[in-house]
Design a protein around this motif. Structure first.
Motif, PDB file in Angstrom:
ATOM      1  N   ALA A   1      43.351 -24.056  53.652  1.00 28.53           N
ATOM      2  CA  ALA A   1      44.672 -23.592  54.059  1.00 28.53           C
ATOM      3  C   ALA A   1      45.643 -24.753  54.221  1.00 28.53           C
ATOM      4  O   ALA A   1      46.822 -24.617  53.948  1.00 28.53           O
ATOM      5  CB  ALA A   1      44.579 -22.793  55.355  1.00 28.53           C
ATOM      6  N   SER A   2      45.144 -25.900  54.649  1.00 31.06           N
ATOM      7  CA  SER A   2      46.010 -27.053  54.829  1.00 31.06           C
ATOM      8  C   SER A   2      46.420 -27.672  53.488  1.00 31.06           C
ATOM      9  O   SER A   2      47.243 -28.562  53.460  1.00 31.06           O
ATOM     10  CB  SER A   2      45.313 -28.102  55.690  1.00 31.06           C
ATOM     11  N   ARG A   3      45.892 -27.183  52.409  1.00 31.27           N
ATOM     12  CA  ARG A   3      46.203 -27.735  51.083  1.00 31.27           C
ATOM     13  C   ARG A   3      47.314 -27.006  50.357  1.00 31.27           C
ATOM     14  O   ARG A   3      47.637 -27.350  49.222  1.00 31.27           O
ATOM     15  CB  ARG A   3      44.941 -27.722  50.220  1.00 31.27           C
ATOM     16  N   VAL A   4      47.910 -25.990  50.959  1.00 29.67           N
ATOM     17  CA  VAL A   4      49.018 -25.264  50.335  1.00 29.67           C
ATOM     18  C   VAL A   4      50.152 -25.168  51.348  1.00 29.67           C
ATOM     19  O   VAL A   4      49.931 -24.827  52.503  1.00 29.67           O
ATOM     20  CB  VAL A   4      48.602 -23.840  49.904  1.00 29.67           C
ATOM     21  N   GLU A   5      51.368 -25.465  50.896  1.00 27.93           N
ATOM     22  CA  GLU A   5      52.531 -25.320  51.774  1.00 27.93           C
ATOM     23  C   GLU A   5      53.714 -24.835  50.952  1.00 27.93           C
ATOM     24  O   GLU A   5      53.728 -24.959  49.727  1.00 27.93           O
ATOM     25  CB  GLU A   5      52.870 -26.630  52.471  1.00 27.93           C
ATOM     26  N   LEU A   6      54.694 -24.287  51.633  1.00 29.30           N
ATOM     27  CA  LEU A   6      55.937 -23.868  51.009  1.00 29.30           C
ATOM     28  C   LEU A   6      57.043 -24.823  51.427  1.00 29.30           C
ATOM     29  O   LEU A   6      57.110 -25.211  52.597  1.00 29.30           O
ATOM     30  CB  LEU A   6      56.330 -22.461  51.468  1.00 29.30           C
ATOM     31  N   THR A   7      57.911 -25.191  50.508  1.00 30.23           N
ATOM     32  CA  THR A   7      59.097 -25.945  50.883  1.00 30.23           C
ATOM     33  C   THR A   7      60.024 -24.994  51.642  1.00 30.23           C
ATOM     34  O   THR A   7      59.870 -23.760  51.555  1.00 30.23           O
ATOM     35  CB  THR A   7      59.836 -26.491  49.646  1.00 30.23           C
ATOM     36  N   PRO A   8      61.003 -25.516  52.365  1.00 30.69           N
ATOM     37  CA  PRO A   8      61.957 -24.624  53.045  1.00 30.69           C
ATOM     38  C   PRO A   8      62.658 -23.659  52.079  1.00 30.69           C
ATOM     39  O   PRO A   8      62.851 -22.488  52.397  1.00 30.69           O
ATOM     40  CB  PRO A   8      62.942 -25.593  53.695  1.00 30.69           C
ATOM     41  N   ARG A   9      63.013 -24.132  50.884  1.00 29.65           N
ATOM     42  CA  ARG A   9      63.643 -23.238  49.892  1.00 29.65           C
ATOM     43  C   ARG A   9      62.713 -22.131  49.456  1.00 29.65           C
ATOM     44  O   ARG A   9      63.117 -20.981  49.292  1.00 29.65           O
ATOM     45  CB  ARG A   9      64.065 -24.037  48.656  1.00 29.65           C
ATOM     46  N   SER A  39      43.123 -19.143  40.060  1.00 32.14           N
ATOM     47  CA  SER A  39      41.923 -18.936  39.246  1.00 32.14           C
ATOM     48  C   SER A  39      40.949 -20.081  39.515  1.00 32.14           C
ATOM     49  O   SER A  39      41.363 -21.214  39.756  1.00 32.14           O
ATOM     50  CB  SER A  39      42.277 -18.856  37.758  1.00 32.14           C
ATOM     51  N   ARG A  40      39.675 -19.755  39.503  1.00 39.42           N
ATOM     52  CA  ARG A  40      38.646 -20.755  39.824  1.00 39.42           C
ATOM     53  C   ARG A  40      38.729 -21.958  38.891  1.00 39.42           C
ATOM     54  O   ARG A  40      38.630 -23.099  39.328  1.00 39.42           O
ATOM     55  CB  ARG A  40      37.256 -20.124  39.759  1.00 39.42           C
ATOM     56  N   SER A  41      38.960 -21.739  37.611  1.00 36.74           N
ATOM     57  CA  SER A  41      39.034 -22.867  36.663  1.00 36.74           C
ATOM     58  C   SER A  41      40.245 -23.754  36.972  1.00 36.74           C
ATOM     59  O   SER A  41      40.156 -24.973  36.887  1.00 36.74           O
ATOM     60  CB  SER A  41      39.095 -22.362  35.226  1.00 36.74           C
ATOM     61  N   GLN A  42      41.362 -23.146  37.345  1.00 39.67           N
ATOM     62  CA  GLN A  42      42.546 -23.923  37.717  1.00 39.67           C
ATOM     63  C   GLN A  42      42.282 -24.682  39.017  1.00 39.67           C
ATOM     64  O   GLN A  42      42.660 -25.840  39.165  1.00 39.67           O
ATOM     65  CB  GLN A  42      43.746 -22.975  37.870  1.00 39.67           C
ATOM     66  N   TYR A  43      41.616 -24.028  39.969  1.00 41.99           N
ATOM     67  CA  TYR A  43      41.302 -24.667  41.246  1.00 41.99           C
ATOM     68  C   TYR A  43      40.459 -25.932  41.041  1.00 41.99           C
ATOM     69  O   TYR A  43      40.679 -26.947  41.704  1.00 41.99           O
ATOM     70  CB  TYR A  43      40.567 -23.701  42.176  1.00 41.99           C
ATOM     71  N   GLU A  44      39.511 -25.874  40.129  1.00 39.77           N
ATOM     72  CA  GLU A  44      38.671 -27.049  39.879  1.00 39.77           C
ATOM     73  C   GLU A  44      39.518 -28.244  39.450  1.00 39.77           C
ATOM     74  O   GLU A  44      39.243 -29.378  39.823  1.00 39.77           O
ATOM     75  CB  GLU A  44      37.600 -26.711  38.844  1.00 39.77           C
ATOM     76  N   ALA A  45      40.579 -28.002  38.695  1.00 45.18           N
ATOM     77  CA  ALA A  45      41.464 -29.086  38.259  1.00 45.18           C
ATOM     78  C   ALA A  45      42.381 -29.571  39.381  1.00 45.18           C
ATOM     79  O   ALA A  45      42.778 -30.727  39.408  1.00 45.18           O
ATOM     80  CB  ALA A  45      42.298 -28.627  37.069  1.00 45.18           C
ATOM     81  N   TRP A  46      42.724 -28.694  40.331  1.00 42.15           N
ATOM     82  CA  TRP A  46      43.681 -29.020  41.385  1.00 42.15           C
ATOM     83  C   TRP A  46      43.019 -29.261  42.743  1.00 42.15           C
ATOM     84  O   TRP A  46      43.714 -29.507  43.733  1.00 42.15           O
ATOM     85  CB  TRP A  46      44.687 -27.873  41.555  1.00 42.15           C
ATOM     86  N   SER A  47      41.704 -29.187  42.841  1.00 42.47           N
ATOM     87  CA  SER A  47      41.025 -29.204  44.141  1.00 42.47           C
ATOM     88  C   SER A  47      41.234 -30.490  44.938  1.00 42.47           C
ATOM     89  O   SER A  47      41.072 -30.490  46.155  1.00 42.47           O
ATOM     90  CB  SER A  47      39.525 -28.948  43.962  1.00 42.47           C
ATOM     91  N   HIS A  48      41.609 -31.567  44.296  1.00 42.55           N
ATOM     92  CA  HIS A  48      41.820 -32.851  44.982  1.00 42.55           C
ATOM     93  C   HIS A  48      43.275 -33.048  45.415  1.00 42.55           C
ATOM     94  O   HIS A  48      43.658 -34.133  45.827  1.00 42.55           O
ATOM     95  CB  HIS A  48      41.401 -33.999  44.053  1.00 42.55           C
ATOM     96  N   THR A  49      44.087 -31.984  45.314  1.00 39.72           N
ATOM     97  CA  THR A  49      45.506 -32.117  45.611  1.00 39.72           C
ATOM     98  C   THR A  49      45.951 -31.173  46.723  1.00 39.72           C
ATOM     99  O   THR A  49      45.308 -30.177  47.017  1.00 39.72           O
ATOM    100  CB  THR A  49      46.368 -31.819  44.370  1.00 39.72           C
ATOM    101  N   ARG A  50      47.085 -31.519  47.316  1.00 38.60           N
ATOM    102  CA  ARG A  50      47.795 -30.622  48.229  1.00 38.60           C
ATOM    103  C   ARG A  50      48.853 -29.945  47.380  1.00 38.60           C
ATOM    104  O   ARG A  50      49.632 -30.613  46.694  1.00 38.60           O
ATOM    105  CB  ARG A  50      48.443 -31.406  49.361  1.00 38.60           C
ATOM    106  N   LEU A  51      48.889 -28.628  47.400  1.00 38.31           N
ATOM    107  CA  LEU A  51      49.835 -27.868  46.592  1.00 38.31           C
ATOM    108  C   LEU A  51      51.093 -27.598  47.401  1.00 38.31           C
ATOM    109  O   LEU A  51      51.021 -27.155  48.547  1.00 38.31           O
ATOM    110  CB  LEU A  51      49.211 -26.540  46.154  1.00 38.31           C
ATOM    111  N   ILE A  52      52.228 -27.863  46.809  1.00 32.48           N
ATOM    112  CA  ILE A  52      53.520 -27.652  47.455  1.00 32.48           C
ATOM    113  C   ILE A  52      54.301 -26.688  46.574  1.00 32.48           C
ATOM    114  O   ILE A  52      54.699 -27.036  45.460  1.00 32.48           O
ATOM    115  CB  ILE A  52      54.271 -28.989  47.633  1.00 32.48           C
TER     116      ILE A  52
END
Length: 120
Positions: free
Chosen positions: A5-13, A76-89
């Motif tokens: 949960a700490s790996r995804v955030e929304l910008t104010p916009r 998607s699980r395949s996309q998550y594997e590519a992004w798992s080391h990042t924080r998504l904004i």
């Protein structure tokens, strides 16, 4: 999921757009697939309209001020594997995204930015 949960955030916009979309469409969800073009952008749907399954990962239940229920963020699980080391904004930029995502008529689109996080 608490760790993710700490790996995804929304910008104010993005949060402001979510509030507007929620007022018009009811509870919301995001899904980001691994497709090309718009498929790799976060798509916003009325909650439950996009069917998730075993090939999807629930990354977060985003609390948005002014929205009664959390907004789920699936990938998607395949996309998550590519992004798992990042924080998504999740941000909003001018332009037209997919016609299936709720923000398309607004002349803007959601976009995922990322920042590398420490591996634990």
């Amino acid at each position: 999921m608490a760790d993710e949960a700490s790996r995804v955030e929304l910008t104010p916009r993005a949060a402001e757009l979510v509030r507007r979309l929620r007022a018009e469409h009811g509870p919301l969800m995001f899904h980001q697939s691994g497709g090309c073009c718009d498929g790799s952008a976060p798509m916003c749907y009325p909650d439950g309209e996009f069917r998730t399954g075993g090939s999807d990962v629930l990354l977060a239940e985003l609390a948005v001020e002014g929205v009664d229920e959390p907004v789920t963020f699936w990938m998607s699980r395949s996309q998550y594997e590519a992004w798992s080391h990042t924080r998504l904004i999740v941000d909003v930029v001018p332009g037209r995204g997919s016609g299936f995502s709720l923000e398309a008529p607004e002349g803007v689109r959601f976009l995922t930015r990322s920042r590398v996080v420490d591996a634990q």
